[in-house]
Design a protein around this motif. Structure first.
Motif, mmCIF file in Angstrom:
data_model
loop_
_atom_site.group_PDB
_atom_site.id
_atom_site.type_symbol
_atom_site.label_atom_id
_atom_site.label_comp_id
_atom_site.label_asym_id
_atom_site.label_seq_id
_atom_site.Cartn_x
_atom_site.Cartn_y
_atom_site.Cartn_z
ATOM 1 N N THR A 50 0.832 -1.210 0.000
ATOM 2 C CA THR A 50 0.000 0.000 0.000
ATOM 3 C C THR A 50 0.865 1.258 0.000
ATOM 4 O O THR A 50 0.565 2.248 -0.692
ATOM 5 C CB THR A 50 -0.935 0.005 1.221
ATOM 6 N N LEU A 51 1.960 1.255 0.766
ATOM 7 C CA LEU A 51 2.858 2.410 0.786
ATOM 8 C C LEU A 51 3.541 2.607 -0.558
ATOM 9 O O LEU A 51 3.794 3.741 -0.980
ATOM 10 C CB LEU A 51 3.910 2.225 1.891
ATOM 11 N N LEU A 52 3.854 1.518 -1.239
ATOM 12 C CA LEU A 52 4.422 1.635 -2.582
ATOM 13 C C LEU A 52 3.442 2.336 -3.518
ATOM 14 O O LEU A 52 3.822 3.244 -4.278
ATOM 15 C CB LEU A 52 4.763 0.247 -3.129
ATOM 16 N N ALA A 53 2.171 1.939 -3.473
ATOM 17 C CA ALA A 53 1.153 2.581 -4.316
ATOM 18 C C ALA A 53 1.033 4.058 -3.989
ATOM 19 O O ALA A 53 0.880 4.903 -4.883
ATOM 20 C CB ALA A 53 -0.189 1.874 -4.113
ATOM 21 N N ALA A 54 1.105 4.400 -2.701
ATOM 22 C CA ALA A 54 1.021 5.807 -2.289
ATOM 23 C C ALA A 54 2.179 6.616 -2.854
ATOM 24 O O ALA A 54 1.989 7.733 -3.359
ATOM 25 C CB ALA A 54 1.010 5.895 -0.761
ATOM 26 N N GLY A 55 3.388 6.068 -2.779
ATOM 27 C CA GLY A 55 4.544 6.785 -3.293
ATOM 28 C C GLY A 55 4.478 7.010 -4.785
ATOM 29 O O GLY A 55 4.788 8.093 -5.282
#
Length: 420
Positions: free
Chosen positions: A314-319
């Motif tokens: 999820t953090l990868l998608a946010a970045g």
């Protein structure tokens, strides 16, 4: 160090469910207040430093300072809680955060950057205490319901966390009427909210959840001694679980703090006002806490490891989304910050459950405090390096780097799961 339950604590054991409900109600009330205190300062801290220093390079310093201050506070709150219980530990932490807020207001009025930095360091105690309160929610929970207990406390932060940034503009107007710089206005709200949270806990967090949990555990041990066939819950500390739980929370905090800190500055530099950046941060704070009930159920049902891995993805998608969002798109930045908050939430709830499962009551509060030091240091690192990186490269480069870094969670989770 071990603490003896205070007189009167064991009287509550016969009605443990009632004590749990009362404790959660008080924790929820304090978290609503502290959420407003936390979010208001986050919204304008970087902007206030940028305004006073006249440069973007050190705009990440406020976040670094109050997260560094939260590292020291995490140790102090953990040690006080270990020795005397959650109530004095949490109440002291919030009161210290209120004092820091008052210092920020004075520094802004005097245009004194040095005093501002000292005050922001002290203000960080509120951040540490806000996080440590989640452990109090899990003290009395059964093993299969710990993540849900943690999530109940976390979600209470949502109301204040969403309201705080949206009150930034009115608070600024109020401050200007008092002759104080507008950007210091939200710290008036922060100081008041933290002071009230401290008062609520000091007066009503009774019985103390950690001391009551120890009394319950002592009764269970006595029963086990009388009946050797009964096997109590294991109390041995498993080092691998502590390391993994800490890593999950440290990495998610690092990535979240770095991207969150520079988003208001990025928006300000591209013509967006305080109201727009406040809206984006409000969405972010809401996503950090609002999904908590669902996250808690997912963690308890599907396991800590799977949800920890989901946080990295999820953090990868946010970045990626934050890096690709057009400079004039408030909507896409808000969506990216929502994913950033969600990824942080998944990591915090799963990591907290791993730590609580792993550490015995005899050393629980102290160990939790030390773990939160690592989280605070990660936040400080993310905050201070974010401004430097944006000044040297760009905001999209920062966001993309943070997203890629979060993938380090996957091999760590896989390795731990394999060892089990």
């Amino acid at each position: 160090m071990t603490s003896t339950a205070p007189a009167g604590t064991t009287a509550h054991i016969s009605d443990l469910d009632q004590a749990r409900r009362r404790i959660l109600r008080v924790l929820v009330a304090s978290q609503v207040l502290s959420g407003a205190g936390l979010a208001a300062g986050v919204t304008v801290g970087a902007l206030l430093a940028q305004d006073m220093l006249g440069t973007t390079t050190l705009a990440g310093l406020p976040s670094a300072l109050f997260t560094a201050g939260s590292a020291l506070a995490a140790v102090a709150v953990g040690r006080i809680s270990q020795a005397r219980g959650r109530r004095p530990g949490l109440a002291t932490g919030y009161l210290t955060g209120a004092i820091g807020s008052a210092g920020v207001i004075v520094a802004a009025a005097l245009d004194n950057p040095l005093l501002l930095f000292i005050a922001l360091f002290v203000y960080g105690a509120g951040t540490a205490t806000n996080l440590q309160a989640r452990y109090a929610g899990a003290d009395l929970a059964a093993p299969g319901h710990r993540a849900r207990a943690v999530s109940t406390v976390l979600v209470a932060t949502t109301l204040g966390g969403v309201a705080g940034p949206n009150l930034a503009a009115p608070a600024g107007t109020f401050a200007e009427r008092l002759g104080i710089p507008g950007l210091a206005g939200p710290f008036i709200l922060s100081g008041t909210a933290y002071a009230l949270a401290s008062l609520v806990l000091a007066l009503w967090l009774r019985p103390d959840p950690l001391l009551l949990a120890r009394a319950v555990a002592a009764r269970a041990e006595e029963a086990a001694a009388a009946n050797p066939a009964a096997t109590p819950e294991g109390t041995g500390e498993r080092r691998g679980g502590v390391v993994l739980g800490a890593l999950v929370m440290v990495l998610t905090q690092l990535v979240m703090a770095a991207i969150m800190t520079m988003t208001p500055v990025h928006m300000h530099d591209h013509g967006h006002g305080t109201a727009a950046s406040g809206l984006v941060i409000a969405v972010h704070i809401g996503a950090m806490y609002l999904p908590s009930p669902l996250t808690g159920r997912l963690v308890d049902r599907y396991g800590r490891m799977k949800i920890a891995a989901a946080s990295g993805i999820t953090l990868l998608a946010a970045g990626i989304l934050a890096a690709a969002a057009p400079d004039d798109s408030v909507a896409l930045l808000a969506l990216a910050l929502a994913l950033l908050g969600l990824g942080w939430n998944l990591g915090l709830v799963s990591g907290t459950a791993i730590i609580t499962d792993t550490v015995p009551l005899a050393t629980r509060a102290r160990t939790q405090g030390l773990v939160d030091v690592s989280i605070a240091v990660a936040g400080a690192t993310g905050g201070i390096t974010s401004g430097i990186m944006v000044a040297a490269t760009s905001y999209p480069a920062l966001a993309l780097t943070g997203g890629v870094l979060s993938l380090a969670l996957l091999p760590a989770v896989a390795a731990t799961a394999y060892r089990r």
